[in-house]
Design a protein around this motif. Sequence first.
Motif, PDB file in Angstrom:
ATOM      1  N   THR A 172     -49.253  -5.540  38.639  1.00  0.00           N
ATOM      2  CA  THR A 172     -48.735  -6.637  39.458  1.00  0.00           C
ATOM      3  C   THR A 172     -47.276  -6.335  39.793  1.00  0.00           C
ATOM      4  O   THR A 172     -46.462  -6.092  38.908  1.00  0.00           O
ATOM      5  N   VAL A 173     -46.972  -6.347  41.086  1.00  0.00           N
ATOM      6  CA  VAL A 173     -45.623  -6.036  41.566  1.00  0.00           C
ATOM      7  C   VAL A 173     -45.088  -7.228  42.344  1.00  0.00           C
ATOM      8  O   VAL A 173     -45.787  -7.792  43.194  1.00  0.00           O
ATOM      9  N   LEU A 174     -43.860  -7.620  42.047  1.00  0.00           N
ATOM     10  CA  LEU A 174     -43.194  -8.736  42.733  1.00  0.00           C
ATOM     11  C   LEU A 174     -42.074  -8.186  43.602  1.00  0.00           C
ATOM     12  O   LEU A 174     -41.245  -7.402  43.143  1.00  0.00           O
ATOM     13  N   PHE A 175     -42.067  -8.605  44.875  1.00  0.00           N
ATOM     14  CA  PHE A 175     -40.954  -8.276  45.775  1.00  0.00           C
ATOM     15  C   PHE A 175     -40.307  -9.576  46.218  1.00  0.00           C
ATOM     16  O   PHE A 175     -40.975 -10.463  46.745  1.00  0.00           O
ATOM     17  N   ARG A 176     -39.017  -9.691  46.011  1.00  0.00           N
ATOM     18  CA  ARG A 176     -38.293 -10.933  46.286  1.00  0.00           C
ATOM     19  C   ARG A 176     -37.367 -10.811  47.482  1.00  0.00           C
ATOM     20  O   ARG A 176     -36.687  -9.797  47.660  1.00  0.00           O
ATOM     21  N   ALA A 177     -37.341 -11.867  48.326  1.00  0.00           N
ATOM     22  CA  ALA A 177     -36.374 -12.003  49.414  1.00  0.00           C
ATOM     23  C   ALA A 177     -35.751 -13.388  49.317  1.00  0.00           C
ATOM     24  O   ALA A 177     -36.436 -14.357  49.006  1.00  0.00           O
ATOM     25  N   ASP A 178     -34.460 -13.494  49.569  1.00  0.00           N
ATOM     26  CA  ASP A 178     -33.787 -14.794  49.551  1.00  0.00           C
ATOM     27  C   ASP A 178     -33.728 -15.363  50.965  1.00  0.00           C
ATOM     28  O   ASP A 178     -33.741 -14.626  51.955  1.00  0.00           O
ATOM     29  N   MET A 179     -33.649 -16.697  51.083  1.00  0.00           N
ATOM     30  CA  MET A 179     -33.848 -17.352  52.381  1.00  0.00           C
ATOM     31  C   MET A 179     -32.652 -18.120  52.920  1.00  0.00           C
ATOM     32  O   MET A 179     -32.659 -18.506  54.091  1.00  0.00           O
ATOM     33  N   ASP A 180     -31.622 -18.410  52.106  1.00  0.00           N
ATOM     34  CA  ASP A 180     -30.607 -19.376  52.526  1.00  0.00           C
ATOM     35  C   ASP A 180     -29.514 -18.755  53.384  1.00  0.00           C
ATOM     36  O   ASP A 180     -29.234 -17.556  53.335  1.00  0.00           O
ATOM     37  N   ALA A 181     -28.882 -19.619  54.178  1.00  0.00           N
ATOM     38  CA  ALA A 181     -27.759 -19.242  55.037  1.00  0.00           C
ATOM     39  C   ALA A 181     -26.459 -19.791  54.442  1.00  0.00           C
ATOM     40  O   ALA A 181     -26.445 -20.338  53.337  1.00  0.00           O
ATOM     41  N   LEU A 182     -25.374 -19.662  55.203  1.00  0.00           N
ATOM     42  CA  LEU A 182     -24.049 -20.036  54.720  1.00  0.00           C
ATOM     43  C   LEU A 182     -23.391 -21.071  55.631  1.00  0.00           C
ATOM     44  O   LEU A 182     -23.690 -21.127  56.834  1.00  0.00           O
ATOM     45  N   PRO A 183     -22.449 -21.861  55.108  1.00  0.00           N
ATOM     46  CA  PRO A 183     -21.712 -22.830  55.926  1.00  0.00           C
ATOM     47  C   PRO A 183     -20.607 -22.133  56.726  1.00  0.00           C
ATOM     48  O   PRO A 183     -19.414 -22.310  56.483  1.00  0.00           O
ATOM     49  N   VAL A 184     -21.025 -21.337  57.696  1.00  0.00           N
ATOM     50  CA  VAL A 184     -20.122 -20.526  58.518  1.00  0.00           C
ATOM     51  C   VAL A 184     -20.502 -20.725  59.982  1.00  0.00           C
ATOM     52  O   VAL A 184     -21.688 -20.771  60.320  1.00  0.00           O
ATOM     53  N   THR A 185     -19.509 -20.851  60.856  1.00  0.00           N
ATOM     54  CA  THR A 185     -19.765 -20.967  62.291  1.00  0.00           C
ATOM     55  C   THR A 185     -19.843 -19.578  62.908  1.00  0.00           C
ATOM     56  O   THR A 185     -18.887 -18.802  62.835  1.00  0.00           O
ATOM     57  N   GLU A 186     -20.966 -19.266  63.515  1.00  0.00           N
ATOM     58  CA  GLU A 186     -21.221 -17.909  64.017  1.00  0.00           C
ATOM     59  C   GLU A 186     -20.377 -17.580  65.241  1.00  0.00           C
ATOM     60  O   GLU A 186     -20.215 -18.400  66.152  1.00  0.00           O
ATOM     61  N   THR A 187     -19.859 -16.339  65.280  1.00  0.00           N
ATOM     62  CA  THR A 187     -19.071 -15.857  66.420  1.00  0.00           C
ATOM     63  C   THR A 187     -19.607 -14.532  66.946  1.00  0.00           C
ATOM     64  O   THR A 187     -18.894 -13.810  67.635  1.00  0.00           O
ATOM     65  N   THR A 188     -20.861 -14.186  66.643  1.00  0.00           N
ATOM     66  CA  THR A 188     -21.403 -12.871  67.009  1.00  0.00           C
ATOM     67  C   THR A 188     -21.652 -12.718  68.498  1.00  0.00           C
ATOM     68  O   THR A 188     -21.607 -11.605  69.023  1.00  0.00           O
ATOM     69  N   GLY A 189     -21.970 -13.814  69.181  1.00  0.00           N
ATOM     70  CA  GLY A 189     -22.343 -13.721  70.585  1.00  0.00           C
ATOM     71  C   GLY A 189     -23.732 -13.158  70.807  1.00  0.00           C
ATOM     72  O   GLY A 189     -24.099 -12.832  71.957  1.00  0.00           O
ATOM     73  N   LEU A 190     -24.538 -13.049  69.763  1.00  0.00           N
ATOM     74  CA  LEU A 190     -25.890 -12.519  69.893  1.00  0.00           C
ATOM     75  C   LEU A 190     -26.757 -13.451  70.737  1.00  0.00           C
ATOM     76  O   LEU A 190     -26.559 -14.671  70.723  1.00  0.00           O
ATOM     77  N   PRO A 191     -27.727 -12.904  71.463  1.00  0.00           N
ATOM     78  CA  PRO A 191     -28.618 -13.779  72.245  1.00  0.00           C
ATOM     79  C   PRO A 191     -29.473 -14.680  71.372  1.00  0.00           C
ATOM     80  O   PRO A 191     -30.000 -15.685  71.854  1.00  0.00           O
ATOM     81  N   TYR A 192     -29.605 -14.339  70.104  1.00  0.00           N
ATOM     82  CA  TYR A 192     -30.370 -15.165  69.173  1.00  0.00           C
ATOM     83  C   TYR A 192     -29.442 -15.787  68.118  1.00  0.00           C
ATOM     84  O   TYR A 192     -29.835 -16.022  66.984  1.00  0.00           O
ATOM     85  N   ALA A 193     -28.216 -16.086  68.518  1.00  0.00           N
ATOM     86  CA  ALA A 193     -27.230 -16.660  67.598  1.00  0.00           C
ATOM     87  C   ALA A 193     -27.686 -18.016  67.081  1.00  0.00           C
ATOM     88  O   ALA A 193     -28.533 -18.689  67.677  1.00  0.00           O
ATOM     89  N   SER A 194     -27.098 -18.428  65.965  1.00  0.00           N
ATOM     90  CA  SER A 194     -27.439 -19.696  65.333  1.00  0.00           C
ATOM     91  C   SER A 194     -27.284 -20.862  66.302  1.00  0.00           C
ATOM     92  O   SER A 194     -26.306 -20.953  67.042  1.00  0.00           O
ATOM     93  N   GLU A 195     -28.268 -21.748  66.281  1.00  0.00           N
ATOM     94  CA  GLU A 195     -28.211 -22.962  67.083  1.00  0.00           C
ATOM     95  C   GLU A 195     -27.639 -24.142  66.296  1.00  0.00           C
ATOM     96  O   GLU A 195     -27.586 -25.266  66.806  1.00  0.00           O
ATOM     97  N   LYS A 196     -27.214 -23.890  65.053  1.00  0.00           N
ATOM     98  CA  LYS A 196     -26.640 -24.940  64.214  1.00  0.00           C
ATOM     99  C   LYS A 196     -25.147 -24.692  64.042  1.00  0.00           C
ATOM    100  O   LYS A 196     -24.732 -23.694  63.450  1.00  0.00           O
ATOM    101  N   THR A 197     -24.332 -25.591  64.536  1.00  0.00           N
ATOM    102  CA  THR A 197     -22.893 -25.460  64.369  1.00  0.00           C
ATOM    103  C   THR A 197     -22.529 -25.518  62.885  1.00  0.00           C
ATOM    104  O   THR A 197     -22.977 -26.413  62.159  1.00  0.00           O
ATOM    105  N   GLY A 198     -21.754 -24.543  62.452  1.00  0.00           N
ATOM    106  CA  GLY A 198     -21.302 -24.536  61.072  1.00  0.00           C
ATOM    107  C   GLY A 198     -22.269 -23.936  60.079  1.00  0.00           C
ATOM    108  O   GLY A 198     -22.003 -23.957  58.876  1.00  0.00           O
TER     109      GLY A 198
END
Length: 400
Positions: free
Chosen positions: A71-97
């Motif tokens: 039995t093998v377990l592979f873990r990924a974490d899911m949470d984000a941070l309280p940061v306002t995105e400035t990347t300019g990516l076309p898929y940038a965060s839609e949540k301010t902050g």
Amino acid sequence: MRSAQQVVAGLDAIARWQEEVYADLHRHPELSMQETRTADTVAGHLRAAGYQVHRIGGGVVGALTNGPGPTVLFRADMDALPVTETTGLPYASEKTGVMHACGHDIHVACGLSAARLLAARPQAWSGTYLALFQPGEETAAGAQAMLDDGLTSRIPAPGVALSQHVLTDPPAGHLATAAGPVFSAGDSIRVTIHGKGSHGSMPHLGVDPIVLAASIVLRLQTIPSRLISPSDFAVVTVGSLHAGAKSNIIPDEAVLLLNVRTYDTHVRDTVLAAIERIVRTECSAAATPRPPSFEHYEQFPVTDNDSMVTDRVTAAFRGHFGTARVHRFTPVPASEDFSRIPDAFGAPYTYWGLGGFADGSAVLPNHNPGFAPAMQPTLRTGTEAAVVATLAHMGAVADH
């Protein structure tokens, strides 16, 4: 390893789906222990791939049993941070902050892709695969929340646990591994100093907690430089000092927020004991009306990779990616709560670094508002790494 090659051969067919999942996760980030949409998304994809889905402590575990075996377990974490995105990516965060400023969206997309690929090629492996998606890594709450909700009794016990993190080094398309400590233990402490308020013109009638706090801040810096051996590692940071509200009022309280990073349990114990001793002694010398108080929070364990598991995974990476793409992981003085999960099961583990930035591109650190790893080859490499590391332990034709 032929089994890994069989499984990752399906990556081209799901590449567009993978990128769409990643972009969707990046657009809709969720803060620690609030990852409801993300968990629903993960659970839906796992069910569609044929996994038995468990919702545990805010996280999700997909279990797929494919005959006898480990039995093998592979873990990924899911949470984000309280940061306002400035990347300019076309898929940038839609949540301010709020943004995925640490790459956990990449971790989830790679984890889902690996789970889908393994489910599609059952002839290449045998055993039980656990795809675990954890909430609340950034606040050190998520792994413990899953354990408190009965994780160890609700899923099969893994024989080995695996995880990865997108980083600024090595370059995108490359990986880094190492046995031993790779992420430091982290301890946050709220220290409250109780003074005696007075008029600013009459300091002799009070006990000034600001002067006392200033003295404590300076003394704390002698811990790494004078109490810890130069061959060991320790950092003591005072990230916040708050006291008072007006220039002519001596307040009756000061609050310090401290952060400690160490790689060794003995060093950690020494540092924490020294912090309390220094604070208490300085308060005694200043004749404070009450002793100081200490609140420990956001405590992260050290991530200490098992040597046998790491050696096996490293060999598998070199065989699949080539030696030029597999580097030595230089320990990072950041912290992770991943190891709480394998430790609770008594399972050995390894945690590797995943390169996220192409050579010559602008590199911004994790937690920066401009943090934007290259979508590819990062997603492909992270997915292949998850599959290769897993099949190093349970591949039908693995080189055991």
